[in-house]
Design an enzyme around this catalytic site. Structure first.
Site, short mmCIF file in Angstrom:
data_model
loop_
_atom_site.label_atom_id
_atom_site.label_comp_id
_atom_site.label_asym_id
_atom_site.label_seq_id
_atom_site.Cartn_x
_atom_site.Cartn_y
_atom_site.Cartn_z
N ILE A 1 -6.03 1.04 6.15
CA ILE A 1 -4.98 1.61 6.94
C ILE A 1 -3.65 2.84 6.20
O ILE A 1 -4.72 3.02 5.23
CB ILE A 1 -3.70 0.12 5.85
CG1 ILE A 1 -4.17 -0.15 4.53
CG2 ILE A 1 -4.10 -1.04 6.86
CD1 ILE A 1 -2.62 -1.01 4.47
N LYS B 1 -10.41 -8.48 5.89
CA LYS B 1 -10.34 -8.04 7.07
C LYS B 1 -10.60 -8.43 8.75
O LYS B 1 -11.59 -9.41 9.05
CB LYS B 1 -10.51 -6.45 7.55
CG LYS B 1 -10.52 -6.01 6.33
CD LYS B 1 -10.74 -4.25 5.55
CE LYS B 1 -10.36 -3.94 5.13
NZ LYS B 1 -11.33 -2.35 4.47
N CYS C 1 0.88 -1.54 -0.18
CA CYS C 1 -0.13 0.00 -0.21
C CYS C 1 0.96 0.56 -0.28
O CYS C 1 1.76 1.87 1.21
CB CYS C 1 -1.18 -0.51 0.86
SG CYS C 1 -1.85 1.52 1.49
N GLU D 1 -5.04 7.56 8.17
CA GLU D 1 -4.66 8.65 7.51
C GLU D 1 -3.07 9.68 7.51
O GLU D 1 -3.06 10.25 8.59
CB GLU D 1 -5.49 10.20 7.23
CG GLU D 1 -7.25 10.23 7.72
CD GLU D 1 -7.78 9.37 6.02
OE1 GLU D 1 -7.21 10.12 5.12
OE2 GLU D 1 -8.69 8.47 6.54
N SER D 2 -3.30 8.61 6.26
CA SER D 2 -1.27 8.80 6.25
C SER D 2 -0.60 10.01 6.59
O SER D 2 0.72 10.06 7.15
CB SER D 2 -1.20 8.46 4.57
OG SER D 2 -1.28 8.95 3.55
#
Length: 210
Positions: A72, A59, A32, A85-86
């Site tokens: 993720i 999941k 990802c 939230e990245s």
């Protein structure tokens, strides 16, 4: 630190125990790009962490207590605090942990990096320094990088041929020890994608020998 290449947890798997004191946990998936951002920042700052990989096609039921939509990346600390939230997770790591700062101290330069991130592809190729934040690698470079690492995998590496400064940036990023430590082999990516597009849950563990 822990090995990022661990098998995924899926439906029916037990949740991991409490996060140990002095460690932060990242719920991730090896392929990802958003989770890749967070892994880069963890490595760049030398933060003690552990990685729990999640099977996004299967999941675990308990994972929805970590993120309401089961997405993720998610960070969890020993106080059971959750950050997701990245971009938010990366900024949290930069603010909460000592050592090398990836965002600039100067408020304007920090705001400028966030503006560049908002514009993303519209501004690529227009930087006038080696890195997007200046002459040294910084947060904005790590936030952009995961998509560029995947250009060759998607068969579109030639899309940067007309942007010499962008090609120089890519070459410079490939020399960064943090980036090098997280590079994934092209054939491994392709194997993952082949299974992923077949809706095969085994995709998320592709390339792992045990």
């Amino acid at each position: 630190m822990t090995d990022d290449a661990t098998r995924t947890l899926g439906k029916g798997d037990c949740p991991p125990g409490p996060v140990p004191e002095g460690v932060i946990r990242l719920y991730s998936m090896r392929f990802c790009p958003y989770a890749h951002r967070t892994r880069l920042v963890l490595r760049a700052k030398g933060i003690r962490h552990e990685v729990i990989n999640i099977n996004l096609r299967n999941k675990p039921e308990w994972y929805f207590t970590k993120h309401p939509f089961g997405q993720i990346p998610v960070l969890e600390n020993s106080k059971c605090q959750l950050i997701y939230e990245s971009v938010i997770a990366c900024e949290y790591l930069d603010d909460a942990y000592p050592g090398r700062k990836l965002y600039p101290y100067d408020p304007y330069e920090r705001a400028r990096q966030k503006m560049l991130l908002e514009l993303f592809y519209k501004i690529l190729g227009y930087q006038n320094t080696v890195f997007f934040g200046g002459d040294c690698i910084s947060m904005i470079d790590y936030l952009f990088w995961p998509w560029f690492e995947r250009l060759d995998v998607y068969g579109i590496a030639d899309c940067v041929n007309h942007t010499p400064t962008l090609r120089l940036w890519i070459a410079a990023m490939k020399q960064d020890p943090t980036v090098c430590s997280l590079l994934t082999d092209k054939n491994t990516f392709l194997g993952f994608l082949n299974l992923y597009f077949q809706n095969n849950p085994a995709a998320f563990d592709y390339g792992l020998s045990c």
